[in-house]
Write a protein that holds these residues in place. Structure first.
Motif, mmCIF file in Angstrom:
data_model
loop_
_atom_site.group_PDB
_atom_site.id
_atom_site.type_symbol
_atom_site.label_atom_id
_atom_site.label_comp_id
_atom_site.label_asym_id
_atom_site.label_seq_id
_atom_site.Cartn_x
_atom_site.Cartn_y
_atom_site.Cartn_z
ATOM 1 N N ALA A 241 -10.193 -18.696 77.331
ATOM 2 C CA ALA A 241 -9.231 -19.622 76.710
ATOM 3 C C ALA A 241 -7.972 -19.735 77.553
ATOM 4 O O ALA A 241 -7.451 -20.838 77.772
ATOM 5 C CB ALA A 241 -8.891 -19.143 75.298
ATOM 6 N N MET A 245 -6.719 -23.052 79.663
ATOM 7 C CA MET A 245 -5.366 -23.590 79.480
ATOM 8 C C MET A 245 -4.660 -23.747 80.830
ATOM 9 O O MET A 245 -3.939 -24.716 81.065
ATOM 10 C CB MET A 245 -4.559 -22.664 78.574
ATOM 11 C CG MET A 245 -4.890 -22.796 77.101
ATOM 12 S SD MET A 245 -4.279 -24.341 76.394
ATOM 13 C CE MET A 245 -2.519 -24.040 76.414
ATOM 14 N N ALA A 308 -5.367 -23.452 62.643
ATOM 15 C CA ALA A 308 -5.783 -23.275 64.039
ATOM 16 C C ALA A 308 -5.588 -24.566 64.824
ATOM 17 O O ALA A 308 -5.198 -24.550 65.999
ATOM 18 C CB ALA A 308 -7.247 -22.827 64.095
ATOM 19 N N ILE A 312 -3.409 -24.981 68.252
ATOM 20 C CA ILE A 312 -4.028 -25.468 69.492
ATOM 21 C C ILE A 312 -3.289 -26.700 70.004
ATOM 22 O O ILE A 312 -2.980 -26.811 71.204
ATOM 23 C CB ILE A 312 -5.519 -25.781 69.263
ATOM 24 C CG1 ILE A 312 -6.286 -24.485 69.009
ATOM 25 C CG2 ILE A 312 -6.109 -26.517 70.473
ATOM 26 C CD1 ILE A 312 -7.725 -24.698 68.564
ATOM 27 N N ALA A 315 0.048 -25.694 71.490
ATOM 28 C CA ALA A 315 -0.125 -25.073 72.810
ATOM 29 C C ALA A 315 -0.377 -26.132 73.876
ATOM 30 O O ALA A 315 0.231 -26.121 74.955
ATOM 31 C CB ALA A 315 -1.279 -24.075 72.767
ATOM 32 N N ILE A 316 -1.273 -27.069 73.560
ATOM 33 C CA ILE A 316 -1.584 -28.148 74.510
ATOM 34 C C ILE A 316 -0.366 -29.049 74.707
ATOM 35 O O ILE A 316 -0.045 -29.459 75.829
ATOM 36 C CB ILE A 316 -2.793 -28.965 74.003
ATOM 37 C CG1 ILE A 316 -4.062 -28.101 74.052
ATOM 38 C CG2 ILE A 316 -2.983 -30.228 74.830
ATOM 39 C CD1 ILE A 316 -5.269 -28.752 73.417
ATOM 40 N N SER A 341 2.833 -21.168 75.041
ATOM 41 C CA SER A 341 1.527 -21.830 74.933
ATOM 42 C C SER A 341 0.406 -20.802 74.828
ATOM 43 O O SER A 341 -0.531 -20.964 74.028
ATOM 44 C CB SER A 341 1.289 -22.740 76.142
ATOM 45 O OG SER A 341 2.202 -23.814 76.142
ATOM 46 N N MET A 345 -2.054 -20.427 71.549
ATOM 47 C CA MET A 345 -3.501 -20.494 71.729
ATOM 48 C C MET A 345 -4.152 -19.163 71.355
ATOM 49 O O MET A 345 -5.252 -19.138 70.785
ATOM 50 C CB MET A 345 -3.827 -20.852 73.189
ATOM 51 C CG MET A 345 -5.316 -21.063 73.447
ATOM 52 S SD MET A 345 -6.050 -22.394 72.462
ATOM 53 C CE MET A 345 -5.289 -23.839 73.230
ATOM 54 N N ALA A 348 -4.423 -18.987 67.641
ATOM 55 C CA ALA A 348 -5.498 -19.880 67.195
ATOM 56 C C ALA A 348 -6.859 -19.218 67.420
ATOM 57 O O ALA A 348 -7.756 -19.285 66.555
ATOM 58 C CB ALA A 348 -5.418 -21.203 67.946
ATOM 59 N N ALA A 349 -7.028 -18.578 68.579
ATOM 60 C CA ALA A 349 -8.285 -17.892 68.881
ATOM 61 C C ALA A 349 -8.529 -16.741 67.916
ATOM 62 O O ALA A 349 -9.666 -16.493 67.483
ATOM 63 C CB ALA A 349 -8.270 -17.380 70.324
ATOM 64 N N THR A 364 -4.870 -13.755 76.016
ATOM 65 C CA THR A 364 -4.785 -15.189 76.304
ATOM 66 C C THR A 364 -3.536 -15.524 77.108
ATOM 67 O O THR A 364 -3.606 -16.263 78.103
ATOM 68 C CB THR A 364 -4.789 -15.996 74.988
ATOM 69 O OG1 THR A 364 -5.909 -15.630 74.194
ATOM 70 C CG2 THR A 364 -4.843 -17.494 75.272
#
Length: 415
Positions: A241, A245, A308, A312, A315-316, A341, A345, A348-349, A364
């Motif tokens: 992940a 990213m 989540a 995500i 982060a993006i 970020s 992420m 979220a993971a 991450t």
């Protein structure tokens, strides 16, 4: 005067320079925080508008206009951290004739909501200040370069509240191809000078914080988290992940870089375009604005309050906006936003896999930073500020492994 005495005297002078750097960094960060409070908290409340889409967009467009006007008059400033360090290492100096201009150029994007960290503008400001003092004291060449490097080490240590980060980032080469100019001192002496400079900077910052009650730096996870096999089994997933990213960041960076080059001569249009996109994106994804250290603290305390999908997208969005801001004229640093970020992420993971949140974030974020920065020791030093020392193994495993994964040739930077 023998060498040992000279080094000790120079070390004491480095501590004084570090303290001066710490005081300047504190002042600039306070100006930034006051500006952010006035524009994003006090003003919308006084006007009764709140953080509406119209207000968000209007403020960011205003920031773009002011930044564009400033750059059209004075040039594209401030330089990023790599550029500042590169000039010192190659030339032994950094220009100091426009320090006030650099300060304004650094503050504008930060105050108006840019997804940027403060390290870029502050590193140039402190490097120039150190070179100015060196010239006044009739120090040239390697001595001036050593003081400038010491000032940057102190600056990074103070900004991130991480003494090791300031020292290691100066010592760790920016890739195998980096060539150092001849140094005044050997590596051991340089470490001594950096330690003295960072110690002075941290002491000055600590004093300022005690006087004013202000805080700063990255938030920290407590020690009550799991690091057993049930967490380690997810390491490949979190590592992937973070690397994905990193690939996304580099791909977006190529696009925004080309876009920025095409409209480079039209500074107002370029900066206002970035402001428009920042304002709209930031309204729907508030976590994607600003540098991220404050929002990272909010996530650590209540990441389960978000879905989540939101984590995500945030982060993006942060990765997208930091590249957009830098390449379209909102100049600043990327370290804080990239760490945020990786944090978003990672959470979220953890939400998707059921793993421990801190472990997922550690792997991450370390993988993302290790892949993009290619300096694993530096990554470990700064992230250890956020995690207990018991996390050094997953941090090191992720940072080192990610830094060894090759970057696709089309995405490599060409200097």
């Amino acid at each position: 005067m023998n060498k040992a005495v000279k080094v000790i005297i120079f070390g004491l002078f480095s501590a004084v320079m570090g303290a001066a750097a710490g005081a300047v960094v504190w002042l600039v960060l306070q100006l930034m925080n006051w500006g952010i409070y006035f524009i994003w908290d006090y003003l919308p409340e006084a006007l009764g508008t709140g953080r509406s889409l119209v207000y968000n967009t209007a403020v960011c467009l205003t920031g773009g206009l002011l930044t564009g006007l400033w750059q059209r008059r004075y040039g594209i400033l401030p330089d990023d951290l790599e550029t500042v360090m590169g000039r010192i290492k190659k030339e032994g100096k950094y220009p100091y004739d426009r320090l006030h201009i650099i300060a304004v150029a650094a503050l504008l994007p930060l105050i108006f909501g840019g997804a940027l960290g403060p390290e870029a503008g502050l590193s140039g400001l402190i490097a120039g200040l150190c070179c100015l003092i060196s010239d006044r004291l009739k120090q040239k060449g390697d001595e001036a370069a050593a003081l400038a490097e010491t000032g940057i080490a102190a600056t990074l240590g103070v900004i991130f509240n991480s003494p090791l980060f300031g020292i290691i980032d100066n010592l760790e080469p920016d890739g195998r191809e980096e060539k150092y100019r001849k140094k005044l001192a050997d590596k051991k002496t340089r470490i001594f000078l950096y330690v003295m400079g960072v110690a002075g900077g941290m002491a000055a910052m600590s004093l300022m914080k005690r006087i004013t009650g202000s805080e700063g730096g990255l938030p920290r996870f407590d020690a009550g988290h799991e690091t057993g096999f049930d967490q380690w089994k997810w390491l490949p997933v979190f590592l992937a992940a973070g690397i994905l990213m990193g690939l996304f960041s580099m791909a977006v960076g190529k696009i925004t870089e080309k876009t920025g080059e095409r409209i480079r001569e039209h500074r107002i249009i370029s900066c206002m375009t970035a402001g428009l996109i920042l304002g709209v994106t930031g309204f729907f994804l508030p976590l994607s604005m600003f540098s991220g250290e404050h929002d990272m603290g909010l996530l650590i305390e209540g990441w389960r309050d978000y879905s989540a999908a939101i984590l995500i997208l945030s982060a993006i969005g942060k990765i997208f906006l930091v590249n957009l801001c830098i390449d379209l004229g909102w100049r600043g640093g990327s370290i804080f936003p990239v760490i945020f970020s990786g944090t978003a992420m990672g959470f979220a993971a953890a939400m998707i896999t059921g793993a421990d949140g801190a472990f997922a974030v550690a792997v991450t974020a370390a993988a993302l930073c290790g892949y993009t920065m290619r300096k694993p020791a530096t990554v470990i030093a700064v992230l250890l500020l956020c995690f207990p020392v018991t996390y050094i193994l997953p941090l090191a495993a992720a940072a080192i492994a990610a830094s060894k994964v090759p970057v696709p040739k089309p995405l490599k930077k060409h200097h």
